[in-house]
Design a protein around this motif. Structure first.
Motif, mmCIF file in Angstrom:
data_model
loop_
_atom_site.group_PDB
_atom_site.id
_atom_site.type_symbol
_atom_site.label_atom_id
_atom_site.label_comp_id
_atom_site.label_asym_id
_atom_site.label_seq_id
_atom_site.Cartn_x
_atom_site.Cartn_y
_atom_site.Cartn_z
ATOM 1 N N ASP A 73 0.797 -1.227 0.000
ATOM 2 C CA ASP A 73 0.000 0.000 0.000
ATOM 3 C C ASP A 73 0.828 1.275 0.000
ATOM 4 O O ASP A 73 0.288 2.360 0.197
ATOM 5 N N CYS A 74 2.131 1.182 -0.231
ATOM 6 C CA CYS A 74 3.014 2.346 -0.102
ATOM 7 C C CYS A 74 2.931 3.316 -1.277
ATOM 8 O O CYS A 74 3.398 4.449 -1.176
ATOM 9 N N GLY A 75 2.370 2.887 -2.379
ATOM 10 C CA GLY A 75 2.261 3.762 -3.540
ATOM 11 C C GLY A 75 3.158 3.379 -4.703
ATOM 12 O O GLY A 75 2.961 3.865 -5.810
ATOM 13 N N LEU A 76 4.148 2.528 -4.473
ATOM 14 C CA LEU A 76 4.973 2.055 -5.590
ATOM 15 C C LEU A 76 4.144 1.118 -6.468
ATOM 16 O O LEU A 76 3.300 0.367 -5.960
ATOM 17 N N GLU A 77 4.394 1.149 -7.752
ATOM 18 C CA GLU A 77 3.672 0.300 -8.683
ATOM 19 C C GLU A 77 3.904 -1.168 -8.339
ATOM 20 O O GLU A 77 5.043 -1.588 -8.119
ATOM 21 N N SER A 78 2.824 -1.944 -8.325
ATOM 22 C CA SER A 78 2.982 -3.370 -8.015
ATOM 23 C C SER A 78 3.855 -4.050 -9.065
ATOM 24 O O SER A 78 4.630 -4.952 -8.746
ATOM 25 N N SER A 79 3.772 -3.611 -10.322
ATOM 26 C CA SER A 79 4.612 -4.210 -11.369
ATOM 27 C C SER A 79 6.090 -3.984 -11.066
ATOM 28 O O SER A 79 6.919 -4.878 -11.287
ATOM 29 N N LEU A 80 6.427 -2.817 -10.541
ATOM 30 C CA LEU A 80 7.806 -2.513 -10.174
ATOM 31 C C LEU A 80 8.252 -3.396 -9.009
ATOM 32 O O LEU A 80 9.362 -3.941 -9.012
ATOM 33 N N LEU A 81 7.395 -3.560 -8.029
ATOM 34 C CA LEU A 81 7.732 -4.417 -6.881
ATOM 35 C C LEU A 81 7.960 -5.858 -7.328
ATOM 36 O O LEU A 81 8.879 -6.523 -6.849
ATOM 37 N N HIS A 82 7.146 -6.335 -8.265
ATOM 38 C CA HIS A 82 7.355 -7.697 -8.786
ATOM 39 C C HIS A 82 8.721 -7.819 -9.451
ATOM 40 O O HIS A 82 9.435 -8.806 -9.241
ATOM 41 N N LEU A 83 9.097 -6.819 -10.238
ATOM 42 C CA LEU A 83 10.387 -6.869 -10.925
ATOM 43 C C LEU A 83 11.552 -6.893 -9.941
ATOM 44 O O LEU A 83 12.498 -7.668 -10.115
ATOM 45 N N ILE A 84 11.493 -6.055 -8.912
ATOM 46 C CA ILE A 84 12.631 -6.034 -7.982
ATOM 47 C C ILE A 84 12.674 -7.311 -7.142
ATOM 48 O O ILE A 84 13.758 -7.791 -6.818
ATOM 49 N N LYS A 85 11.523 -7.883 -6.830
ATOM 50 C CA LYS A 85 11.519 -9.161 -6.104
ATOM 51 C C LYS A 85 12.142 -10.266 -6.961
ATOM 52 O O LYS A 85 12.919 -11.088 -6.469
ATOM 53 N N MET A 86 11.796 -10.261 -8.226
ATOM 54 C CA MET A 86 12.370 -11.251 -9.143
ATOM 55 C C MET A 86 13.867 -11.050 -9.303
ATOM 56 O O MET A 86 14.640 -12.006 -9.247
ATOM 57 N N ARG A 87 14.296 -9.797 -9.503
ATOM 58 C CA ARG A 87 15.725 -9.546 -9.756
ATOM 59 C C ARG A 87 16.569 -9.898 -8.538
ATOM 60 O O ARG A 87 17.614 -10.538 -8.670
ATOM 61 N N ALA A 88 16.146 -9.496 -7.357
ATOM 62 C CA ALA A 88 16.908 -9.845 -6.151
ATOM 63 C C ALA A 88 16.947 -11.360 -5.970
ATOM 64 O O ALA A 88 17.988 -11.923 -5.611
ATOM 65 N N SER A 89 15.844 -12.021 -6.240
ATOM 66 C CA SER A 89 15.795 -13.480 -6.095
ATOM 67 C C SER A 89 16.705 -14.169 -7.100
ATOM 68 O O SER A 89 17.310 -15.202 -6.798
ATOM 69 N N GLN A 90 16.832 -13.606 -8.310
ATOM 70 C CA GLN A 90 17.787 -14.140 -9.283
ATOM 71 C C GLN A 90 19.207 -14.026 -8.743
ATOM 72 O O GLN A 90 19.976 -14.987 -8.791
ATOM 73 N N ILE A 91 19.552 -12.853 -8.240
ATOM 74 C CA ILE A 91 20.895 -12.619 -7.710
ATOM 75 C C ILE A 91 21.191 -13.572 -6.553
ATOM 76 O O ILE A 91 22.285 -14.133 -6.465
ATOM 77 N N ASN A 92 20.209 -13.766 -5.688
ATOM 78 C CA ASN A 92 20.400 -14.593 -4.501
ATOM 79 C C ASN A 92 20.218 -16.086 -4.757
ATOM 80 O O ASN A 92 20.421 -16.899 -3.862
ATOM 81 N N GLY A 93 19.836 -16.453 -5.962
ATOM 82 C CA GLY A 93 19.660 -17.863 -6.299
ATOM 83 C C GLY A 93 18.530 -18.523 -5.532
ATOM 84 O O GLY A 93 18.630 -19.696 -5.169
ATOM 85 N N CYS A 94 17.452 -17.788 -5.307
ATOM 86 C CA CYS A 94 16.333 -18.323 -4.533
ATOM 87 C C CYS A 94 15.244 -18.841 -5.467
ATOM 88 O O CYS A 94 14.383 -18.085 -5.931
ATOM 89 N N ALA A 95 15.262 -20.130 -5.719
ATOM 90 C CA ALA A 95 14.315 -20.753 -6.641
ATOM 91 C C ALA A 95 12.885 -20.640 -6.120
ATOM 92 O O ALA A 95 11.951 -20.403 -6.890
ATOM 93 N N TYR A 96 12.701 -20.789 -4.818
ATOM 94 C CA TYR A 96 11.358 -20.706 -4.251
ATOM 95 C C TYR A 96 10.742 -19.331 -4.520
ATOM 96 O O TYR A 96 9.608 -19.218 -4.985
ATOM 97 N N CYS A 97 11.499 -18.275 -4.240
ATOM 98 C CA CYS A 97 10.983 -16.914 -4.437
ATOM 99 C C CYS A 97 10.829 -16.579 -5.911
ATOM 100 O O CYS A 97 9.893 -15.874 -6.294
ATOM 101 N N LEU A 98 11.715 -17.085 -6.761
ATOM 102 C CA LEU A 98 11.555 -16.874 -8.202
ATOM 103 C C LEU A 98 10.253 -17.502 -8.691
ATOM 104 O O LEU A 98 9.495 -16.882 -9.448
#
Length: 152
Positions: A27-52
């Motif tokens: 609910d912070c105001g950031l676009e949900s599409s943007l939040l999805h992208l950063i969650k995916m990118r960080a999870s790629q970097i961290n090698g987290c298959a579950y979160c990806l």
């Protein structure tokens, strides 16, 4: 392999605190599409298959395209990301890899061009959150595949 710890059951108060941060971010105001992208990118970097697995399903359910998900790892070379998204992805990479050399001044400068002070704090909190979830999921060997977007 050692038996898995169901961290969500062992420390429900801590998990509830993390979920509180997720509710704030939703609910912070950031676009949900943007939040999805950063969650995916960080999870790629961290090698987290579950979160990806989880965040790819959530992004698709929210209308994200397959092409953008496929090209996310090469976002610098893919013209389908906006300048704001590029600034957020660069910020995500720098904050996720902070131990490798801190956040470069140039990355901060570009992020400030596209994000207000509050937005940059919120973006950073989203990165902090996904990095925390990644570390829990990787450490406790959460298995990808079972997550259903929207509780389905």
């Amino acid at each position: 392999m050692a038996s898995r710890i169901a961290f969500n059951k062992v420390a429900p108060g801590a998990i509830e605190a993390m979920l509180g941060l997720e509710r704030y971010l939703r609910d912070c105001g950031l676009e949900s599409s943007l939040l999805h992208l950063i969650k995916m990118r960080a999870s790629q970097i961290n090698g987290c298959a579950y979160c990806l697995d989880m965040h790819a399903k959530d992004a698709r359910a929210a209308g994200e395209t397959e092409q953008r998900l496929y090209l996310l790892g090469a976002w610098r070379d893919a013209p389908i990301f906006t300048e704001r998204e590029r600034a957020a992805l660069a910020w995500t990479e720098a904050v996720t890899r902070v131990a490798e050399g801190h956040v470069p001044d140039e990355v901060y400068k570009v992020a400030r061009e596209y994000f207000s002070e509050k937005e940059l704090v919120d973006l950073s909190l989203a990165i902090v959150a996904i990095n925390g979830w990644n570390r829990l999921a990787v450490a406790f060997r959460s298995e990808p595949g079972g997550y259903r977007s929207g509780g389905r």
